[in-house]
Write a protein that holds these residues in place. Sequence first.
Motif, PDB file in Angstrom:
ATOM      1  N   ALA A 128      -4.602   1.069  -2.485  1.00  0.00           N
ATOM      2  CA  ALA A 128      -4.694   2.390  -1.878  1.00  0.00           C
ATOM      3  C   ALA A 128      -3.497   2.936  -1.358  1.00  0.00           C
ATOM      4  O   ALA A 128      -3.018   4.112  -1.270  1.00  0.00           O
ATOM      5  CB  ALA A 128      -5.915   2.247  -0.878  1.00  0.00           C
ATOM      6  N   LEU A 129      -2.815   1.822  -0.684  1.00  0.00           N
ATOM      7  CA  LEU A 129      -1.488   2.296  -0.224  1.00  0.00           C
ATOM      8  C   LEU A 129      -0.574   2.756  -1.034  1.00  0.00           C
ATOM      9  O   LEU A 129       0.224   3.572  -0.755  1.00  0.00           O
ATOM     10  CB  LEU A 129      -0.956   0.881   0.529  1.00  0.00           C
ATOM     11  CG  LEU A 129       0.378   1.097   1.194  1.00  0.00           C
ATOM     12  CD1 LEU A 129       0.204   2.134   2.629  1.00  0.00           C
ATOM     13  CD2 LEU A 129       0.871  -0.302   1.698  1.00  0.00           C
ATOM     14  N   GLY A 130      -0.618   2.100  -2.104  1.00  0.00           N
ATOM     15  CA  GLY A 130       0.094   2.432  -3.361  1.00  0.00           C
ATOM     16  C   GLY A 130      -0.079   3.654  -3.894  1.00  0.00           C
ATOM     17  O   GLY A 130       0.909   4.818  -4.008  1.00  0.00           O
ATOM     18  N   ALA A 131      -1.573   3.964  -3.918  1.00  0.00           N
ATOM     19  CA  ALA A 131      -1.835   5.198  -4.644  1.00  0.00           C
ATOM     20  C   ALA A 131      -1.612   6.567  -3.726  1.00  0.00           C
ATOM     21  O   ALA A 131      -1.391   7.676  -4.487  1.00  0.00           O
ATOM     22  CB  ALA A 131      -3.455   5.136  -4.966  1.00  0.00           C
ATOM     23  N   PHE A 132      -1.789   6.221  -2.645  1.00  0.00           N
ATOM     24  CA  PHE A 132      -1.615   7.615  -1.624  1.00  0.00           C
ATOM     25  C   PHE A 132      -0.160   7.669  -1.266  1.00  0.00           C
ATOM     26  O   PHE A 132       0.249   8.889  -0.746  1.00  0.00           O
ATOM     27  CB  PHE A 132      -2.578   7.377  -0.442  1.00  0.00           C
ATOM     28  CG  PHE A 132      -3.836   7.536  -0.600  1.00  0.00           C
ATOM     29  CD1 PHE A 132      -4.426   8.497  -1.478  1.00  0.00           C
ATOM     30  CD2 PHE A 132      -4.381   6.355  -0.094  1.00  0.00           C
ATOM     31  CE1 PHE A 132      -5.823   8.316  -1.871  1.00  0.00           C
ATOM     32  CE2 PHE A 132      -5.876   6.426  -0.308  1.00  0.00           C
ATOM     33  CZ  PHE A 132      -6.591   7.278  -1.325  1.00  0.00           C
ATOM     34  N   THR A 133       0.696   6.812  -1.708  1.00  0.00           N
ATOM     35  CA  THR A 133       2.250   7.015  -1.573  1.00  0.00           C
ATOM     36  C   THR A 133       2.878   8.290  -2.233  1.00  0.00           C
ATOM     37  O   THR A 133       2.634   8.204  -3.386  1.00  0.00           O
ATOM     38  CB  THR A 133       3.113   5.705  -1.811  1.00  0.00           C
ATOM     39  OG1 THR A 133       2.442   4.579  -0.946  1.00  0.00           O
ATOM     40  CG2 THR A 133       4.477   5.963  -1.570  1.00  0.00           C
ATOM     41  N   GLU A 134       3.652   9.036  -1.512  1.00  0.00           N
ATOM     42  CA  GLU A 134       4.190  10.175  -2.279  1.00  0.00           C
ATOM     43  C   GLU A 134       4.951  10.084  -3.443  1.00  0.00           C
ATOM     44  O   GLU A 134       5.499   9.149  -3.385  1.00  0.00           O
ATOM     45  CB  GLU A 134       4.879  11.043  -1.380  1.00  0.00           C
ATOM     46  CG  GLU A 134       4.036  11.766  -0.347  1.00  0.00           C
ATOM     47  CD  GLU A 134       5.065  12.670   0.612  1.00  0.00           C
ATOM     48  OE1 GLU A 134       4.557  13.238   1.523  1.00  0.00           O
ATOM     49  OE2 GLU A 134       6.204  12.673   0.511  1.00  0.00           O
TER      50      GLU A 134
END
Length: 378
Positions: free
Chosen positions: A369-375
Amino acid sequence: NMEHGDLIERVETHILRIPTIRAHKLSVATMQEQRLVIVKITTAGGVVGYGEATTIGGLSYTDESPDSIQLTIDLYFADLIKGCSATRPAEIMAKIRKMAVGNYFAKNAVETALFDILGKLAGLPVSELLGGRVRNTLPVAWTLASGDTAKDIEEGRAMLKARRHNIFKLKIGARAWREDVAHVAAIADAFRGEADIRVDVNQAWDMTTARCAIPALAEAGVTLIEQPMKGTNLDGARELRSISSAAIMADEALRGGVSPALEIIKARAADVLSLKIAQAGGLFSCRDVAQMGLAAGLELYGGTMLEGSVGTTATAQMLVTLPQITWGTELFGPLLLTEDILTKPLTYKDFALVVPDGPGLGVEINDAALGAFTEGKG
Ligand code: MUC
Ligand code: MG
């Protein structure tokens, strides 16, 4: 005892972009999304700590933006942190404070990540590193800020019914004060006897406006008025205290932590302090602000920069160590966002946040999730 495994090896930052559940209207900005800066620090032994620096509306709330926070950490702080022992957050923070003035949000994110690591190394929650808990839950207010009176009442009803919140904060100051008072009075009438109603003006008023609006708000049943005028106007705030039966709270005035807290206390410019780890420049400094406030006879409140789960939990870990938080908290940030980066979301029930009690912050990050929401990667 300098274990090689305790040395800090990596410092990474991410800017996440997450939509809000509805438009959130403040006098300084209308938010449709939140941009969270997440700091991830890793030791040679593989222990990972997370911290968060989040502000509101780009550069409209304060002079740090998500982008400037990321740049500050990547370009200036990371090299100071790498190679240091993770068992000594105070030493690392002293190095950073010696090199960098201001930049309180960035400093807070780093200190949070260091405490997360230290707690994991010690097998204790961050609250225990700060002296231990006096409570496990914190009352949580909700901000009604859709911009529409009827919608706000409907939303408040649903919150009461779900037993999620019975304290409502209304964001005012963008419209003429008479319109604001009518809006607030309608909501206060709708919830009389059921919920506590407060307002946050986010510095929008001058003295003339504040002098007219504050007695009218108190008459409508408002109990707490947050940052009605510029945070730097301490003489004005003292004058407002003398004409207001509602409590006056300092929020933006506390940017910088202990120094502004001292000035506020000397000027007798607040009844209540809004404790924000970001504005104080860290958990320790924020706890110092709280102690100064208590020593001066002021009341305390747990504030938010509308952080996600990491920043919210960090604040909560500090707040549960305080003897008295008279006005509760507004630690609802994760509930305003459509997505979370925790594997298991925080628990809100019976009008309160249940503060995690596992090691460190006590939260587990979902790296996907951290990766997916990173701009740029979503
Ligand atoms: C502020 O100024 O207090 C906290 C709650 C909310 O709705 O906005 C914030 C920021
Ligand atoms: Mg405020």
